[in-house]
Scaffold this motif. Structure first.
Motif: not given
Length: 340
Positions: A48-57
């Motif tokens: 889930l944190a990796a998905a957040g990295c995609y969005v924020l990045g």
């Protein structure tokens, strides 16, 4: 101009790093390497944190693409006689230095994963942490004589005689009660009434589990209940001497062991690899197999009384042994439903 271009490119670095973190986690998950770092129970949080990295990045990269350079001034044709200093000529501030250090820290895991590919903990880590050959000490050390207290006898209940008048009015129904052995085997949370395995409030689930294990011709220490089975055998080791036990693990040679001795070891993970604890069973290799450190084996033998470094421990005299491939997930986990 070159400095301004460099500053412009640096604005894309945070977004690219966050995207890189998302790709890195995806790569670990795809190749089933993520469990080498964290427990399966919290794996979904990391994904889930990796998905957040995609969005924020992605948002940071879009912001950098459409960001206007507010420091650009056109003075060539303005006709003014004022002098303006070029912001690019200013020395880097403390904020810029700290930002550069932060970006370097984010790059460090990528560099380390390239230099040292992901691998499971083995004998080297087990030697540093120390293999626990007697895990029941967390319970037995609470008692000075190193013996578990006997189960307190249930207080006797006096049955009052029912008056004849009430006895005529009451109806009694006979109900068949299932056999206790079947219930206890299905539900380890039931109280152990067998005096063969005394227990208290903390060790009751292990005592009930011991009643089930003692009936097995060969006790298999499975991955699901690796910790619980080792703990149960050690708590009531004198009752299991002479039983056949089978388990899987990697070979670890501890300081002070003889040539034919080894510890069949598994790492138990709680949250991540940093908090993992090596559990093992001291074994004597009575076969013709030559074993190397960190080799994975399946060992079967008779459990007998023994000692190691002036401590009483269980010793598995191995008479059946075969080498196996290392586990894709080499760690074992505590069963949170055990005893419920």
């Amino acid at each position: 101009m070159t400095k301004r271009l460099g500053q412009r490119l640096l604005e894309f670095v945070p977004g690219c790093l966050l995207l890189g973190w998302g790709i890195f986690v995806y790569w670990l998950h795809r190749d089933e390497l993520l469990t080498l770092y964290i427990s399966r129970r919290v794996e979904w949080m990391v994904r889930l944190a990796a998905a957040g990295c995609y969005v924020l990045g992605g948002l940071l990269i879009i912001q950098a693409l459409f960001k206007k350079n507010s420091q650009t001034h056109a003075h060539d044709n303005c006709g003014c006689s004022c002098s303006h200093e070029d912001p690019s000529d200013e020395p880097p501030s403390l904020w810029q230095a700290s930002q550069t250090i932060s970006l370097g820290i984010l790059l460090l895991p990528f560099i380390l994963s390239w230099l040292w590919p992901p691998t499971a903990l083995g004998s080297q880590a087990a030697a540093l942490k120390g293999v626990d050959l007697a895990p029941s000490s967390i319970f037995t050390e609470r008692y000075s004589d190193n013996h578990l207290p006997a189960i307190d006898e249930r207080p006797s209940v006096e049955i009052e005689e029912i008056e004849d008048s009430l006895e005529d009015e009451m109806e009694f129904v006979q109900v068949e009660v299932p056999e206790q052995d079947g219930l206890q085997a299905a539900n380890p949370s039931m109280e152990s009434s067998n005096v063969m395995f005394p227990s208290d409030a903390f060790t009751k689930p292990y005592a009930v589990y011991a009643e089930k294990l003692i009936q097995e011709e060969e006790i298999v220490i499975s991955e699901k209940h690796f910790i619980e089975t080792i703990m149960t055998l050690d708590l009531h080791r004198d009752k299991f001497y002479g039983k056949r036990v089978r388990l899987e693990g990697f070979v670890h040679h501890m300081t002070g062991m003889k040539d034919d001795q080894l510890a069949v070891t598994r790492f138990a993970m709680q949250c991540c690899a940093a908090d993992s604890t090596p559990y093992g069973l001291l074994a004597v290799n009575d076969t013709d197999h030559m074993l190397q450190r960190d080799e994975w084996i399946e060992a079967s033998g008779i459990l007998r009384e023994g000692s190691f470094q002036d401590h009483d421990v269980m010793v598995l005299h191995v008479d059946q042994l075969r080498k196996i491939e290392p586990k894709s997930d080499p760690y074992v986990y505590q069963d949170l439903e055990f005893g419920l």
